[in-house]
Design a protein around this motif. Structure first.
Motif, short mmCIF file in Angstrom:
data_model
loop_
_atom_site.label_atom_id
_atom_site.label_comp_id
_atom_site.label_asym_id
_atom_site.label_seq_id
_atom_site.Cartn_x
_atom_site.Cartn_y
_atom_site.Cartn_z
N ASN A 199 1.26 -23.69 28.67
CA ASN A 199 0.62 -25.17 28.11
C ASN A 199 0.01 -26.14 28.61
OD1 ASN A 199 2.28 -23.79 25.86
ND2 ASN A 199 4.34 -24.84 27.38
N TYR A 200 -1.86 -25.66 28.68
CA TYR A 200 -2.47 -26.67 28.99
C TYR A 200 -3.76 -27.08 28.46
CZ TYR A 200 -4.95 -22.05 28.62
OH TYR A 200 -5.67 -21.03 27.95
N GLN A 202 -6.22 -27.73 26.23
CA GLN A 202 -7.30 -26.64 25.52
C GLN A 202 -9.09 -26.98 26.06
OE1 GLN A 202 -6.03 -23.97 23.07
NE2 GLN A 202 -8.91 -23.03 23.69
N SER A 205 -9.65 -25.21 29.02
CA SER A 205 -9.53 -23.08 29.37
C SER A 205 -10.11 -22.21 29.81
CB SER A 205 -9.27 -22.74 27.16
OG SER A 205 -10.73 -23.18 26.50
N SER A 209 -7.54 -20.53 31.66
CA SER A 209 -6.84 -18.89 30.63
C SER A 209 -6.23 -18.78 31.75
CB SER A 209 -8.43 -18.76 29.97
OG SER A 209 -9.03 -18.60 31.38
#
Length: 308
Positions: A199-200, A202, A205, A209
Motif C-alpha cells: 500500500n503506497y 498511487q 507507482s 511498483s
C-alpha cells in the motif's frame, strides 16, 4: 550557378567544422553490457582521460532518452576533448537491453557500479593516460563515488545529490504534495526493513511498483555523504543555480561532508548543463532542445581542475 554556390558553401561549412575538431572518435565495446565512444585529442601523448557516467533512466552515451534529446553528454565530451582531455562516455546497460527488447527484471543499482568499474579497469589496463578522472552526472555522481575509490585520480560530482534517493524523493513530495509525505515515508521505511510495500501512494507507482522495489532498495543503500567523505582524492562538486532536479543545497551537503572537495556554483546553469536566462518554462523545454550549447564556464572549470 545557384547549385555551385550551395556546393561551395557546403564545402566551406565542412571545412570550418573540421577546423574546430581537435580529436578522433572511436566506438568501443568494453564488455557485453557496456558500449561507448572514446574521443582522443590529436597529437597529445598520455592525455588526461575523463570517464563520464550518465544520469538516471535509460540514458544513452549522448545524454538522451526516448522523449528527451539534448545531447548534453555528447557536447560535454566533445568540448573537453577539444581542450585536450580524452573522454569516454557510454550507454547505460538498460539502453542496450531496450534496443534488444530484453530488459532484465533483476537490474540493480549495483549493476551500474559494476559497469563503471569495468570501464575504469579497461582504461587503466591501457597505460595510455596520465590521469583518470570520473565525471558523474546526476545519478552517475553516486555511481562514480563508489567506482572511483582506489581507482580514479580525481572525481567530479556534476549535479549530484547529497542525500540517498529515498530522502530525495521525500523532499520532492514535500514540495509537490505535502499530503503524501507521511505515506511516502512509511513506504520507504518498510522497504528499508526488507518488506514488500503493498500500500503506497498511487502517485509513486512509477518508483514503488512491486517490480521496481528491489531496484529502489539497492539504490537507497548508498548514502552520498558517507561515500564522498571516504573518497581520498581531489574532488570537484559543480551545481547550477537553475537546476530544477537537484537544488544547490545538495551540492552544499556534499561539500560539507568532504575535506577534499571544492564547490563551484555556475549561475543560471540547469540540470542538462544549459544556461537558462528565463523561467521554469524555458528551463523545462530546454531538456529537449539539442541546439543549445552547454555552459562554457562549466568546461573552463572542469579543464582547470583536471589539469591541475
Amino acid at each position: 550557378m545557384k547549385g555551385y554556390f550551395l556546393y561551395i558553401l557546403l564545402l566551406f561549412n565542412i571545412f570550418s567544422f573540421s577546423q574546430d575538431v581537435n580529436f578522433t572518435s572511436q566506438d568501443l565495446a568494453i564488455n557485453t553490457y557496456v558500449d561507448g565512444t572514446l574521443l582522443t585529442p590529436n597529437n597529445i601523448e598520455n592525455p588526461v582521460l575523463a570517464i563520464i557516467i550518465a544520469d538516471s533512466g535509460p540514458t544513452d552515451r549522448n545524454g538522451n532518452q526516448n522523449f528527451q534529446k539534448n545531447n548534453a553528454i555528447k557536447k560535454l565530451a566533445e568540448s573537453l576533448s577539444n581542450q585536450n582531455i580524452a573522454t569516454f562516455r557510454y550507454d547505460k546497460r538498460i539502453v542496450k537491453q531496450i534496443r534488444k527488447g530484453n530488459v532484465s527484471s533483476k537490474i540493480s543499482f549495483d549493476d551500474f557500479i559494476t559497469d563503471a568499474n569495468a570501464v575504469i579497469d579497461y582504461f587503466k589496463s591501457q597505460n595510455s593516460y596520465s590521469k583518470i578522472v570520473i565525471i558523474g552526472h546526476g545519478q552517475g555522481s553516486l555511481v562514480g563515488m563508489v567506482a572511483s575509490r582506489d581507482k580514479a585520480d580525481k572525481f567530479i560530482a556534476l549535479a549530484g545529490s547529497g542525500k540517498s534517493i529515498d530522502h530525495v524523493i521525500i523532499d520532492q513530495i514535500t514540495q509537490m504534495d505535502p499530503a503524501l509525505v507521511r505515506e511516502t515515508e512509511r513506504s520507504f521505511k518498510l522497504l528499508r526493513q526488507g518488506q514488500v510495500v503493498k500500500n503506497y501512494p498511487q502517485a509513486l507507482s512509477g518508483i514503488l511498483s512491486p517490480d521496481l522495489q528491489a531496484f529502489m532498495l539497492s539504490w537507497m543503500n548508498y548514502n552520498p555523504q558517507e561515500l564522498i567523505k571516504d573518497l581520498d582524492i581531489p574532488i570537484l562538486i559543480i551545481s547550477g543555480t537553475k537546476d530544477l532536479q537537484v537544488p544547490i543545497v545538495e551540492a552544499e551537503l556534499l561539500k560539507a561532508a568532504s575535506s577534499n572537495a571544492e564547490l563551484k556554483l555556475i549561475d543560471n546553469m540547469n540540470h542538462v548543463l544549459f544556461i537558462i536566462e528565463g523561467k521554469e518554462l524555458e528551463n523545462s523545454k530546454s531538456y529537449n532542445e539539442s541546439f543549445r550549447p552547454i555552459s562554457s564556464e562549466l568546461i573552463t572549470e572542469l579543464v582547470a581542475f583536471m589539469n591541475n
